[in-house]
Design an enzyme around this catalytic site. Structure first.
Site, short mmCIF file in Angstrom:
data_model
loop_
_atom_site.label_atom_id
_atom_site.label_comp_id
_atom_site.label_asym_id
_atom_site.label_seq_id
_atom_site.Cartn_x
_atom_site.Cartn_y
_atom_site.Cartn_z
CD GLU A 120 -8.11 91.46 73.21
OE1 GLU A 120 -8.80 92.26 73.87
OE2 GLU A 120 -7.40 91.79 72.25
CB CYS B 299 -4.41 91.77 75.83
SG CYS B 299 -5.80 92.70 76.50
O1 DUR Z 1 -7.26 94.28 71.34
C1 DUR Z 1 -7.90 95.21 71.84
C2 DUR Z 1 -7.60 96.55 71.58
C3 DUR Z 1 -8.37 97.52 72.18
N1 DUR Z 1 -9.40 97.17 73.01
C4 DUR Z 1 -10.24 98.22 73.61
C5 DUR Z 1 -9.62 99.00 74.74
C6 DUR Z 1 -10.43 100.29 74.67
O2 DUR Z 1 -11.65 100.11 75.36
C7 DUR Z 1 -10.75 100.45 73.20
C8 DUR Z 1 -9.88 101.45 72.46
O3 DUR Z 1 -8.53 101.17 72.68
O4 DUR Z 1 -10.58 99.16 72.62
C9 DUR Z 1 -9.71 95.86 73.27
O5 DUR Z 1 -10.65 95.55 73.99
N2 DUR Z 1 -8.93 94.92 72.68
ZN ZN Z 2 -5.71 94.67 75.47
#
Ligand code: DUR
Ligand code: ZN
Length: 138
Positions: free
Chosen positions: A61, A95
């Site tokens: 995000e 986020c």
């Molecule tokens: O909404 C989310 C939740 C997690 N992650 C990523 C962060 C990390 O790289 C992996 C595991 O937490 O997922 C995202 O990109 N967005």
């Molecule tokens: Zn996040």
């Protein structure tokens, strides 16, 4: 009710699912994709980018938002987020705060592998938010 048409939602879903392809997630092996639509209809894709120093990971995000803001876009209508599990992924707390900077009415689509989705508004995910309107000079 969404501000987007069904076609626009489907487009955002496809771009979010596609964005998982470039996920750099050697540590968690959890691939996440996002697609962010600006008010003028541009779509910015993002993926999670991890780091050997684990805390340096950036979520999909925020990647999408940083791409958009760094190209001069500040107003957004919706973001779709997907992972590669049978799961409706929701944005993490960092986020939510990050996105709140750019408007609490943002629509968020949590997209499953099978393209089904759930929808929410950022204000519902981050009640009593600390936001820019509180600070002087805004
Ligand atoms: O909404 C989310 C939740 C997690 N992650 C990523 C962060 C990390 O790289 C992996 C595991 O937490 O997922 C995202 O990109 N967005
Ligand atoms: Zn996040």
């Amino acid at each position: 009710m969404s501000a987007l048409t069904n076609d626009q939602i489907e487009e955002l879903i496809t771009k979010s699912l596609d964005a998982r392809e470039f996920s750099y997630s050697p540590y968690s092996k959890f691939r996440v994709g996002a697609a962010l639509r600006s008010v003028d209809g541009k779509i910015f894709q993002g993926c999670n980018v991890e780091n050997a120093s684990y805390g340096g990971a950036i979520c999909a995000e925020r990647t999408a938002f940083v791409k958009a803001v760094s190209e001069g876009h500040l107003r957004f209508v919706a973001i779709a987020v997907s992972c590669d599990f049978n799961h409706y992924i929701t944005p993490c707390g960092i986020c939510r705060q990050f996105m709140n900077e750019f408007g609490k009415n943002l629509e968020i689509f949590f997209v499953n592998d099978d393209r089904t989705y759930k929808r929410a508004i950022l204000a519902d995910l981050l009640p009593y938010a600390f936001g820019p309107e509180i600070l002087p000079g805004k």
